[in-house]
Every structure is written in structure tokens, then in C-alpha cells.
Design a protein around this motif. Sequence first.
Motif, PDB file in Angstrom:
ATOM      1  N   ASP A   1       0.830  -1.207   0.000  1.00  0.00           N
ATOM      2  CA  ASP A   1       0.000   0.000   0.000  1.00  0.00           C
ATOM      3  C   ASP A   1       0.869   1.264   0.000  1.00  0.00           C
ATOM      4  OD1 ASP A   1      -2.229  -1.583   0.009  1.00  0.00           O
ATOM      5  OD2 ASP A   1      -2.540  -1.466   2.183  1.00  0.00           O
ATOM      6  N   LYS A   2       1.945   1.264   0.765  1.00  0.00           N
ATOM      7  CA  LYS A   2       2.819   2.430   0.822  1.00  0.00           C
ATOM      8  C   LYS A   2       3.483   2.691  -0.530  1.00  0.00           C
ATOM      9  CE  LYS A   2       6.917   4.245   3.176  1.00  0.00           C
ATOM     10  NZ  LYS A   2       7.976   3.978   4.187  1.00  0.00           N
ATOM     11  N   LEU A   3       4.031   1.614  -1.133  1.00  0.00           N
ATOM     12  CA  LEU A   3       4.704   1.770  -2.418  1.00  0.00           C
ATOM     13  C   LEU A   3       3.721   2.175  -3.512  1.00  0.00           C
ATOM     14  CD1 LEU A   3       7.363   1.487  -3.960  1.00  0.00           C
ATOM     15  CD2 LEU A   3       6.815  -0.933  -4.343  1.00  0.00           C
ATOM     16  N   ASP A   4       2.508   1.619  -3.455  1.00  0.00           N
ATOM     17  CA  ASP A   4       1.499   1.936  -4.461  1.00  0.00           C
ATOM     18  C   ASP A   4       1.073   3.400  -4.354  1.00  0.00           C
ATOM     19  OD1 ASP A   4      -0.345   1.178  -6.579  1.00  0.00           O
ATOM     20  OD2 ASP A   4      -1.926   1.346  -5.074  1.00  0.00           O
ATOM     21  N   ALA A   5       0.933   3.901  -3.136  1.00  0.00           N
ATOM     22  CA  ALA A   5       0.545   5.297  -2.941  1.00  0.00           C
ATOM     23  C   ALA A   5       1.642   6.242  -3.423  1.00  0.00           C
ATOM     24  CB  ALA A   5       0.234   5.542  -1.468  1.00  0.00           C
ATOM     25  N   GLU A   6       2.895   5.902  -3.131  1.00  0.00           N
ATOM     26  CA  GLU A   6       4.006   6.746  -3.592  1.00  0.00           C
ATOM     27  C   GLU A   6       4.121   6.741  -5.111  1.00  0.00           C
ATOM     28  OE1 GLU A   6       7.369   5.127  -1.616  1.00  0.00           O
ATOM     29  OE2 GLU A   6       6.894   6.005   0.345  1.00  0.00           O
ATOM     30  N   TYR A   7       3.906   5.571  -5.697  1.00  0.00           N
ATOM     31  CA  TYR A   7       4.032   5.448  -7.151  1.00  0.00           C
ATOM     32  C   TYR A   7       2.906   6.192  -7.867  1.00  0.00           C
ATOM     33  CZ  TYR A   7       4.990   3.210 -11.662  1.00  0.00           C
ATOM     34  OH  TYR A   7       5.288   2.976 -12.982  1.00  0.00           O
ATOM     35  N   ALA A   8       1.747   6.264  -7.210  1.00  0.00           N
ATOM     36  CA  ALA A   8       0.612   6.974  -7.807  1.00  0.00           C
ATOM     37  C   ALA A   8       0.882   8.463  -7.940  1.00  0.00           C
ATOM     38  CB  ALA A   8      -0.647   6.734  -6.975  1.00  0.00           C
ATOM     39  N   GLU A   9       1.722   8.994  -7.050  1.00  0.00           N
ATOM     40  CA  GLU A   9       2.041  10.428  -7.101  1.00  0.00           C
ATOM     41  C   GLU A   9       3.271  10.716  -7.952  1.00  0.00           C
ATOM     42  OE1 GLU A   9       2.501  11.625  -3.103  1.00  0.00           O
ATOM     43  OE2 GLU A   9       0.381  11.304  -2.551  1.00  0.00           O
ATOM     44  N   ALA A  10       3.983   9.666  -8.375  1.00  0.00           N
ATOM     45  CA  ALA A  10       5.191   9.866  -9.181  1.00  0.00           C
ATOM     46  C   ALA A  10       4.825  10.333 -10.574  1.00  0.00           C
ATOM     47  CB  ALA A  10       5.994   8.576  -9.247  1.00  0.00           C
ATOM     48  N   SER A  11       5.718  11.077 -11.188  1.00  0.00           N
ATOM     49  CA  SER A  11       5.452  11.639 -12.514  1.00  0.00           C
ATOM     50  C   SER A  11       6.043  10.799 -13.639  1.00  0.00           C
ATOM     51  CB  SER A  11       6.021  13.064 -12.597  1.00  0.00           C
ATOM     52  OG  SER A  11       7.424  13.059 -12.337  1.00  0.00           O
ATOM     53  N   GLU A  12       6.919   9.842 -13.307  1.00  0.00           N
ATOM     54  CA  GLU A  12       7.577   9.040 -14.325  1.00  0.00           C
ATOM     55  C   GLU A  12       7.332   7.556 -14.068  1.00  0.00           C
ATOM     56  OE1 GLU A  12      11.678   9.982 -14.441  1.00  0.00           O
ATOM     57  OE2 GLU A  12      11.387  12.059 -15.137  1.00  0.00           O
ATOM     58  N   TYR A  13       7.373   6.815 -15.159  1.00  0.00           N
ATOM     59  CA  TYR A  13       7.210   5.360 -15.080  1.00  0.00           C
ATOM     60  C   TYR A  13       8.486   4.734 -14.539  1.00  0.00           C
ATOM     61  CZ  TYR A  13       6.940   0.505 -16.683  1.00  0.00           C
ATOM     62  OH  TYR A  13       6.963  -0.868 -16.750  1.00  0.00           O
ATOM     63  N   SER A  14       8.349   3.749 -13.668  1.00  0.00           N
ATOM     64  CA  SER A  14       9.505   3.067 -13.085  1.00  0.00           C
ATOM     65  C   SER A  14       9.339   1.563 -13.256  1.00  0.00           C
ATOM     66  CB  SER A  14       9.647   3.410 -11.601  1.00  0.00           C
ATOM     67  OG  SER A  14      10.653   2.623 -10.999  1.00  0.00           O
ATOM     68  N   ASP A  15      10.235   0.990 -14.037  1.00  0.00           N
ATOM     69  CA  ASP A  15      10.184  -0.456 -14.265  1.00  0.00           C
ATOM     70  C   ASP A  15      10.460  -1.215 -12.976  1.00  0.00           C
ATOM     71  OD1 ASP A  15       9.866  -2.778 -15.652  1.00  0.00           O
ATOM     72  OD2 ASP A  15      11.921  -2.849 -16.417  1.00  0.00           O
ATOM     73  N   ALA A  16      11.388  -0.720 -12.158  1.00  0.00           N
ATOM     74  CA  ALA A  16      11.732  -1.385 -10.903  1.00  0.00           C
ATOM     75  C   ALA A  16      10.551  -1.376  -9.935  1.00  0.00           C
ATOM     76  CB  ALA A  16      12.947  -0.698 -10.272  1.00  0.00           C
ATOM     77  N   THR A  17       9.832  -0.232  -9.879  1.00  0.00           N
ATOM     78  CA  THR A  17       8.675  -0.153  -8.984  1.00  0.00           C
ATOM     79  C   THR A  17       7.563  -1.085  -9.447  1.00  0.00           C
ATOM     80  OG1 THR A  17       9.210   2.164  -8.540  1.00  0.00           O
ATOM     81  CG2 THR A  17       7.006   1.421  -7.939  1.00  0.00           C
ATOM     82  N   GLU A  18       7.333  -1.143 -10.758  1.00  0.00           N
ATOM     83  CA  GLU A  18       6.322  -2.052 -11.296  1.00  0.00           C
ATOM     84  C   GLU A  18       6.649  -3.495 -10.925  1.00  0.00           C
ATOM     85  OE1 GLU A  18       3.544  -1.703 -12.915  1.00  0.00           O
ATOM     86  OE2 GLU A  18       3.471   0.402 -13.489  1.00  0.00           O
ATOM     87  N   GLN A  19       7.900  -3.871 -11.072  1.00  0.00           N
ATOM     88  CA  GLN A  19       8.312  -5.234 -10.755  1.00  0.00           C
ATOM     89  C   GLN A  19       8.159  -5.527  -9.266  1.00  0.00           C
ATOM     90  OE1 GLN A  19      12.255  -6.161 -12.086  1.00  0.00           O
ATOM     91  NE2 GLN A  19      12.203  -8.272 -11.326  1.00  0.00           N
ATOM     92  N   LYS A  20       8.516  -4.541  -8.413  1.00  0.00           N
ATOM     93  CA  LYS A  20       8.378  -4.738  -6.971  1.00  0.00           C
ATOM     94  C   LYS A  20       6.920  -4.892  -6.570  1.00  0.00           C
ATOM     95  CE  LYS A  20       9.899  -4.879  -2.727  1.00  0.00           C
ATOM     96  NZ  LYS A  20      10.661  -6.054  -2.236  1.00  0.00           N
ATOM     97  N   LEU A  21       6.039  -4.082  -7.158  1.00  0.00           N
ATOM     98  CA  LEU A  21       4.609  -4.208  -6.864  1.00  0.00           C
ATOM     99  C   LEU A  21       4.076  -5.565  -7.293  1.00  0.00           C
ATOM    100  CD1 LEU A  21       3.276  -0.663  -7.865  1.00  0.00           C
ATOM    101  CD2 LEU A  21       3.302  -1.656  -5.572  1.00  0.00           C
ATOM    102  N   GLU A  22       4.547  -6.049  -8.424  1.00  0.00           N
ATOM    103  CA  GLU A  22       4.108  -7.361  -8.897  1.00  0.00           C
ATOM    104  C   GLU A  22       4.580  -8.464  -7.953  1.00  0.00           C
ATOM    105  OE1 GLU A  22       4.429 -10.161 -12.910  1.00  0.00           O
ATOM    106  OE2 GLU A  22       5.173  -8.081 -12.923  1.00  0.00           O
ATOM    107  N   GLU A  23       5.799  -8.350  -7.455  1.00  0.00           N
ATOM    108  CA  GLU A  23       6.318  -9.350  -6.516  1.00  0.00           C
ATOM    109  C   GLU A  23       5.532  -9.335  -5.208  1.00  0.00           C
ATOM    110  OE1 GLU A  23      10.389  -8.373  -6.040  1.00  0.00           O
ATOM    111  OE2 GLU A  23      11.009  -9.106  -8.035  1.00  0.00           O
ATOM    112  N   LEU A  24       5.236  -8.139  -4.695  1.00  0.00           N
ATOM    113  CA  LEU A  24       4.452  -8.042  -3.463  1.00  0.00           C
ATOM    114  C   LEU A  24       3.041  -8.575  -3.662  1.00  0.00           C
ATOM    115  CD1 LEU A  24       5.569  -4.494  -2.236  1.00  0.00           C
ATOM    116  CD2 LEU A  24       6.256  -6.704  -1.281  1.00  0.00           C
TER     117      LEU A  24
END
Length: 596
Positions: free
Chosen positions: A213-236
Motif C-alpha cells: 500500500d505504501k509503495l502503491d501510494a508513492e508510485y501513484a504520485e510519481a510523474s515518471e514510469y519506473s520499471d523497478a517499482t512495477e516489478q516490486k509491486l508485482e512481486e508483493l
Amino acid sequence: AENLQRVSLHPLDQFRAFQTLHEQGLGEEEIAARFFVSVATVRQRLRLASVSPRLLDLYAEDEMTLEQIMAFSITNDHVRQEQVWDTISRSHSREPYYIRRLLTETAIRASDRRAVYVGIEAYEAAGGVTMRDLFDQDQGGWLQDPALLEQLVMEKLKTDAEAVQVSEGWKWVEAAFDFPYGHTSGLRRFYGEQAEMTEDELARYDATRAEYDKLDAEYAEASEYSDATEQKLEELGSELDRLNERPYVFDPQEVACGGVFVSLGASGELKIERGFVRAEDEPKDETDPSADDGNDSSDHGSELPAAQAAGGEGTQPDDEDETIKALPDRLVLDLTATRTVAMRNALANNPVIAFIAVLHAFVLKTFYVYGSDSCLEVTLQSARFSQTPGLGETVWAKEIDQRQEGWGQDLPKDPYDLWDFLIRLDEVSRQALFAHCASLSVNAVVEPWNKRTRAIAHAEQLIRSIGFDMAETGWTPTADNYLGRVTKARILQAVREAKGDQAAELIGHLKKADMAREAERLMTGCGWLPEPLRMTNGEGIIDSDAVGDAVGSDELGAISEAQDLPAFLLEEPETSDDDTGDTESGIGDEHLAAAE
């Protein structure tokens, strides 16, 4: 002259040169190094050189194209290659895809669920042969021995089914490659309870959920796409799914009288349906009179003491007798009849409880096959369509099964607790459960011996009210579900309506089986529907909007004599023009009626 007018080698000369070097003992890597080409190119050239010498001679004389030779190279069977060439040389269709289709029509794709379940390695270890296409993507190739594959599937299924029975303790287990739709009808279903999380699992789940939930909320406010964040969310997310997917624990007493169906899923995984009880395995209730004599308890009337039955109808109470005797049967009947009429009136003035009462009767019939009866004499019948092949694998059947499974997990195990459960249920959930049960009673099947004209007319009204269209749900004509089961004239008519006269002329010379397959390819995604699946406009005229934009209104059928009936129900059976000369259904109407 040699330098100025040199003619290039024919590609076949290079193929045969590679083959000669290979036969002399050179490896593929050595040949590739000598000619400055890749190893994959050498493999392709060697495969082309292995085609039937007769076909290679035709290629050398420019009577065949390189693409056609490449298509023929998927099999090493020279006899089959020459048979296919003789077939297509007499027709107008000589495209490479058509050659590949003819060469693989008796084979099974490696992506087939049977092949995925057994595994290509096990199939080849048992002596099976796999065809591969070096020039096009083949999704793993084609398995040439369907009989061997079927044998391996059944052997592995039986082994896996026996392992499930022994490890879990079920009374019986049935294994099959596929069960017909509706195979569990008439069996009582019971469900297990999902095992509780351990303290460690619960702590890990909470920590993972919080991190997600924390990572998803931070990523929602980010302005750029992050492949690493997408992969981490998928793993979680995968970790959360794994913690949620805990095994179900069944009551040992239920398991001792219940059974399991083991079959193959759509993707080649093992499909296990647990918790079914046959009627003969139901535990007998000693207090139930039907357990002793096999009669329905309803035949005994109201459950009255034996002394009352001895009194008989018309027996008057004895005022001088101080003992209290059972009420006479006739008096009980009159009193309960009076109460029933009063209940009917009260229920009519309480629509909410009336809805719950009907829902209660529906759920008892749908989920509790041998459960308690309802005081409402409302019946819910569900027709079986097990004779229709492949019906259980459709997306609609799977959605129904998922709903049935989900509600089965939520409903109470004891049918006597169902009423309180429905009372506490929120209104939206009640309506969803009611719709699910009511939907299982829909039957719009047209039978050869029973046209069911009024029921089909009502089905048309229901379809219009729902806004339902078969083309929008994903139905498309295939050789299995329509094109291969009608006459050649019908196939051509369908292609003409969907794609025009020119498309129909392209396949008009083919045999029926080939015509059906080519028609399937041509009509994919066009939205065409056969007449039994088309909408009518309420006046017996087929609605052209439901057929597709490519269909002309003058080709859609005529006005039926009955204004409330679809046109296809009034058509006379036509004579087939295929090779067998039989009628389109294969049996005359009078024989169908007699056989049924």
C-alpha cells in the motif's frame, strides 16, 4: 564471358551442397563457418534439402516457390508431402499456410492442454514424434501421435487421481480428460473451510500488505514510469496472493462419504472438483421415515403422533375421557389451511420477505440437493446440456461455475441456517444470489421433437430486455460449433453473408472439411451469427444489426408466418449436398422423434 555473364546458383544447389557436406561428416557449426552463415541458417537449409526429391525437382524447375518448400519441410514424411501436393495442385489454393494446415490436420499442437499436461519430453521419451517448423513460429510444434498422447494423458490422470484419493481420504474418485457440462447435477455439494493463517503468516501478510500500500501510494504520485517499482509491486502482489491461497479443510465425516472429479483444466493444469456426495452415499437419518421404507416424507402428510393416526378422520373428542388425545386429522387440516390462507395474504403485503422466501426456495434447490423443503411450492428446474461438446470450456460456463463456487463457500452448511443467513444478507447480495439461481433455470433450447414456440418467443423478449447479443459475448463460427456441421451450401451462404460473394468463390471448389476450416479463418471476428442465434425485431424478422455490418438486409431471411416466432423455427429441413448424401441433421425428423 564467365565474369560478365555469370548466373547465380539455384538455391536448391546450396541446400544439396550443405546436405552433401553434412553426410560427409561435417557438423552444422563447421558448415556455417565455411559459408559464413549462421548455424540456424544451416539447419534451415538442411531441413529444406530433406523434402521429397520429387518436390525438390519441381522446385528446381520453378514449378514451386521457396515458401511452399518451406511449408512442406515441417514433416519428414515424403508420402504425405506428395499427397498434399497432389491435392493442392488441383485447386486454386496453394498458399503456404494452407499446406501447413493440411500437413498438420491430424496432429496436435504442443500448446494443447493434453500436451502441456504430459510434457513434450515424456511424450518423446515414449516414442512420440514432434513436427517442428524452422521457418515460422510454431508454438512448440505438432505432436504426430494423438493416440499415444491420449494414452499418456489417461495414465497420468489415473495416477494423479489415485494420489488425491489416498492422500485426502475420499470415498471415490473419477478421472477423465474432460467431463460433460452438468456432470455434477443431482449430487450434493459440500465445501471446506480455508485454513487459518499461522501467527507467522499473519504477520508476514500484514507487513507485505503495508509495504504494498505504501509503495502503491508513492508510485501513484510519481510523474515518471519506473520499471523497478512495477516489478516490486508485482512481486508483493504475488506474495499476497500466495498467502491468501490457503488449502481448504473438509470435514472428515463428509470426506468419508464424498468424492472428487479429476480432469484437465484449459491450460493443461490438473482440475480437481472436491466435495460431491451421491444419493446412495447419503447418511441415513434414523428419525426420517423415508430412510426405512424409501417413501417421500410428504406422503405421510403432517408429522403427527401415531396415536392421532390411530384416531382416524372424523373421530370426535370424548368429553368424558380425562386423557388428552391427539387432534383429529381433519381438524388439523382445516386449521392449517386457514393459517396458510392468512399467511398468503400477509406475505403478499410484505414484498421484502416474499422476495427472501422465494430466494430461500431457490437456494435450497440450487445448493442443498437433499436439504430441507420450503413451504413455498416454487420449483426451480435446471436443464442439462451435457450432450453439447465443449460447453463446459466456454467463458460463460466458467463464470457460472465461479459464481456457484463462490456462493457455495459463503452459504451455511446446514440448510436450516439458510433463512437466518438470507435475512442478515444485504440487499445487493440478495439480488445477486437471486439472479444467479434464477439464471440456472433458463432454457431456450429448441429440440427437434419440441419446438417450444411460446418459450422461445419469451426468450426473445428476455434477450431484448437484457440487451444480450451472442456476437458481443465472443461467439464466433468455427468448424466445430457450426461450419463443420452444416452442408456446403450453408457454409457458402454464411461466408457470402459475412464477407461477400468474392470470398465465397475462393473456397467454393474445396471439399467440405477444408471449406469449413477456410470459412472459419475468413469469418473470424466478423460478427456473423447463424439464424438460431440472431435477434428478431419482435415481428418474426431477423434483426440485421445483430448479424454484422457486412450482412445485407435482403439476405437475412423472410417474415415468418407466426409473428412472435423467429424465422428459423419455421424452416423445413433441407437436403444435404455433401459427399454422404444424408440429410443435414443426418437423420430424418420422423426417425429423430422415434429415437427420442
